[in-house]
Design an enzyme around this catalytic site. Structure first.
Site, PDB file in Angstrom:
ATOM      1  N   GLU A  29       0.811  -1.214   0.000  1.00 55.06           N
ATOM      2  CA  GLU A  29       0.000   0.000   0.000  1.00 55.06           C
ATOM      3  C   GLU A  29       0.845   1.265   0.000  1.00 55.06           C
ATOM      4  O   GLU A  29       0.625   2.170   0.801  1.00 55.06           O
ATOM      5  CB  GLU A  29      -0.999  -0.056   1.176  1.00 55.06           C
ATOM      6  CG  GLU A  29      -1.862  -1.310   1.070  1.00 55.06           C
ATOM      7  CD  GLU A  29      -2.893  -1.469   2.196  1.00 55.06           C
ATOM      8  OE1 GLU A  29      -3.061  -0.533   2.978  1.00 55.06           O
ATOM      9  OE2 GLU A  29      -3.528  -2.536   2.252  1.00 55.06           O
ATOM     10  N   ASN A  32       2.540  -5.715  -2.428  1.00 56.04           N
ATOM     11  CA  ASN A  32       1.121  -6.098  -2.299  1.00 56.04           C
ATOM     12  C   ASN A  32       0.244  -4.850  -2.136  1.00 56.04           C
ATOM     13  O   ASN A  32       0.541  -3.992  -1.299  1.00 56.04           O
ATOM     14  CB  ASN A  32       1.004  -6.999  -1.052  1.00 56.04           C
ATOM     15  CG  ASN A  32      -0.351  -7.660  -0.903  1.00 56.04           C
ATOM     16  OD1 ASN A  32      -0.942  -8.120  -1.877  1.00 56.04           O
ATOM     17  ND2 ASN A  32      -0.853  -7.717   0.333  1.00 56.04           N
ATOM     18  N   HIS A  64      -9.948  -7.024  -2.525  1.00 53.55           N
ATOM     19  CA  HIS A  64     -11.070  -6.849  -1.590  1.00 53.55           C
ATOM     20  C   HIS A  64     -12.156  -6.114  -2.373  1.00 53.55           C
ATOM     21  O   HIS A  64     -11.995  -4.929  -2.686  1.00 53.55           O
ATOM     22  CB  HIS A  64     -10.648  -6.002  -0.386  1.00 53.55           C
ATOM     23  CG  HIS A  64      -9.611  -6.664   0.459  1.00 53.55           C
ATOM     24  ND1 HIS A  64      -9.915  -7.736   1.268  1.00 53.55           N
ATOM     25  CD2 HIS A  64      -8.297  -6.418   0.628  1.00 53.55           C
ATOM     26  CE1 HIS A  64      -8.807  -8.120   1.901  1.00 53.55           C
ATOM     27  NE2 HIS A  64      -7.813  -7.341   1.529  1.00 53.55           N
ATOM     28  N   GLU A 124      -5.720 -11.554  -1.438  1.00 57.36           N
ATOM     29  CA  GLU A 124      -6.610 -11.344  -0.284  1.00 57.36           C
ATOM     30  C   GLU A 124      -8.067 -11.284  -0.708  1.00 57.36           C
ATOM     31  O   GLU A 124      -8.848 -10.518  -0.146  1.00 57.36           O
ATOM     32  CB  GLU A 124      -6.239 -10.038   0.448  1.00 57.36           C
ATOM     33  CG  GLU A 124      -4.786  -9.954   0.846  1.00 57.36           C
ATOM     34  CD  GLU A 124      -4.454  -8.733   1.712  1.00 57.36           C
ATOM     35  OE1 GLU A 124      -5.383  -8.010   2.139  1.00 57.36           O
ATOM     36  OE2 GLU A 124      -3.259  -8.510   1.976  1.00 57.36           O
ATOM     37  N   ASP A 132     -11.815 -11.183  -1.095  1.00 60.65           N
ATOM     38  CA  ASP A 132     -13.116 -11.415  -0.464  1.00 60.65           C
ATOM     39  C   ASP A 132     -14.138 -10.551  -1.192  1.00 60.65           C
ATOM     40  O   ASP A 132     -13.779  -9.572  -1.850  1.00 60.65           O
ATOM     41  CB  ASP A 132     -13.120 -11.221   1.067  1.00 60.65           C
ATOM     42  CG  ASP A 132     -12.452  -9.957   1.557  1.00 60.65           C
ATOM     43  OD1 ASP A 132     -12.354  -8.984   0.790  1.00 60.65           O
ATOM     44  OD2 ASP A 132     -12.043  -9.924   2.737  1.00 60.65           O
TER      45      ASP A 132
HETATM   46  C1  XIL Z   1      -6.763  -6.877   8.406  1.00 58.47           C
HETATM   47  C2  XIL Z   1      -7.065  -8.044   9.328  1.00 58.47           C
HETATM   48  O1  XIL Z   1      -7.882  -8.949   8.627  1.00 58.47           O
HETATM   49  C3  XIL Z   1      -7.746  -7.576  10.588  1.00 58.47           C
HETATM   50  O2  XIL Z   1      -7.904  -8.640  11.508  1.00 58.47           O
HETATM   51  C4  XIL Z   1      -6.925  -6.454  11.223  1.00 58.47           C
HETATM   52  O3  XIL Z   1      -7.601  -5.965  12.354  1.00 58.47           O
HETATM   53  C5  XIL Z   1      -6.709  -5.350  10.233  1.00 58.47           C
HETATM   54  O4  XIL Z   1      -6.060  -5.861   9.080  1.00 58.47           O
HETATM   55  N1  XIL Z   1      -5.330  -5.516   3.684  1.00 58.47           N
HETATM   56  C6  XIL Z   1      -4.294  -6.205   4.270  1.00 58.47           C
HETATM   57  C7  XIL Z   1      -4.506  -6.959   5.521  1.00 58.47           C
HETATM   58  O5  XIL Z   1      -3.201  -6.293   3.673  1.00 58.47           O
HETATM   59  O6  XIL Z   1      -3.376  -7.013   6.356  1.00 58.47           O
HETATM   60  C8  XIL Z   1      -5.701  -6.441   6.300  1.00 58.47           C
HETATM   61  O7  XIL Z   1      -5.951  -7.335   7.359  1.00 58.47           O
HETATM   62  C9  XIL Z   1      -6.915  -6.309   5.384  1.00 58.47           C
HETATM   63  C10 XIL Z   1      -6.620  -5.333   4.275  1.00 58.47           C
END
Ligand code: XIL
Length: 351
Positions: free
Chosen positions: A154, A195, A231, A261, A263
């Protein structure tokens, strides 16, 4: 004991090695392996230690795990110079016991940083020393056991320009190149990844990420891969065709890609139509990955809806993963599995 010849002993050992728990032959991990990619998930280590059904589900379906929080700065170095590897060690041991690969997450990010760090008023040289020690300690500890690392995450803004972060402010723009070099020094064989989210398809952010990693390559910074977080929701997902093209242009730079990641958050309570649309999105993104040879893995940010981060961070939304609150497969699971099976059948078996 009955006497047993060497040959029958070898046969017995081979049978054991291929013996799988009932129903696991068609698991995502086995089909993905035959299709030439890995299938992964983020893991909640507290749940892993307390919820046996969750642990069984992970072992059955996935062959790549990412600690959801266990290796983040505030968890792993809660006080300066005091490292706590309790959770990360547990996950790595679990992964080894179940022949899963581990992805280390995350070395340089501007979230989940401990107060001693963000409120410490360190000079650029002090911050460099802190980051170097952090990276060296983590990567060295798991050398040869953690196959890939999210070195940086990020670092690009929505406009495609480098984002101002705790690290860029404190160290200067070369913090990224330094981080990759330090990680490479600590484990020359680890696969090193950048990432990010929101740059999976087409647009300013995707272009900005491309420019950033191309520049790292030009300067011979040891970066191997780009992670596309993915996401998404039903209405804001990138076009799968653009995701494929983005993966291809990154591949042309010599970079591997991963969906890291995924979802798909839904409005709660989720209805059948939304669950079906969700299944279609998972399938389409997986298909993009399967179509690009340098796309190596596909991970979801959690296995079951029960342990998903979405309801806490996006109130009213959830049901984002492949397994429901009780660990039962959802329509998305079946469509992903069908696609993997098809890919497995048409692809030459790999080791
Ligand atoms: C999130 C976790 O899922 C949570 O449990 C935590 O409180 C906050 O971070 N992008 C990422 C992850 O790269 O590390 C994040 O994970 C979600 C967004």
């Amino acid at each position: 004991m009955r006497p047993c010849t060497l040959a029958t002993a070898a046969l017995f050992a081979a049978a054991l090695a291929t013996a799988l728990p009932a129903g696991a032959v068609d698991s995502l991990r086995n089909l993905a392996q035959s299709a030439g990619i890995r299938f992964g998930t983020a893991v909640n280590v507290e749940a892993l230690n307390t919820d046996a059904a969750y642990a069984r589900l992970l072992a059955r379906e996935f062959n790549l795990v990412t600690p959801e929080n266990a290796l983040k700065f505030s968890v792993v170095q809660p006080e300066r110079g005091r490292f706590d590897f309790t959770q990360a060690d547990a996950l790595v041991a679990f992964a080894e016991a179940h022949r899963m690969q581990v992805n280390g997450h995350v070395l340089v990010w501007d979230q989940q940083l401990p107060d001693w760090l963000t409120q410490g008023h360190f000079s650029p040289d002090e911050l460099k020393a802190i980051l170097h020690e952090h990276i060296r300690t983590l990567v060295t500890r798991y050398r040869g056991r953690v196959a890939s690392w999210d070195v940086a995450a990020e670092a690009v803004g929505e406009d495609g320009k480098p984002r101002e972060t705790f690290w860029s402010r404190g160290i200067g723009p070369d913090y990224l190149a330094l981080a990759f070099r330090w990680a490479h020094e600590a484990d020359p064989r680890a696969r090193l990844r950048y990432n990010d989210y929101g740059g999976e398809g087409a647009g300013a952010k995707s272009d900005g990420i491309y420019t950033l990693v191309a520049d790292l390559r030009v300067h011979r910074v040891p970066i191997d891969a780009v992670g596309l977080q993915m996401h998404v929701g039903l209405n804001d997902a990138p076009r799968p065709e653009d995701v494929r093209l983005n993966m291809k242009r990154l591949a042309a730079l010599g970079l591997e890609t991963d969906v890291t990641e995924m979802d798909v958050m839904l409005q709660l309570p989720a209805d059948r139509a939304d669950l079906k649309a969700q299944a279609g999105l998972y399938r389409a993104m997986l298909q993009a990955c399967l179509a690009v040879p340098l796309c190596r893995s596909f991970s979801t940010w959690g296995a079951t809806d029960h342990y998903s981060w979405i309801p806490e961070f996006f109130p009213g939304r959830g049901a984002a993963l492949l397994f429901d609150m009780d660990g039962h497969p959802k329509p998305a699971y079946y469509s992903v599995r069908r696609l993997l099976r098809r890919a497995a059948e048409s692809s030459p078996a790999i080791e």
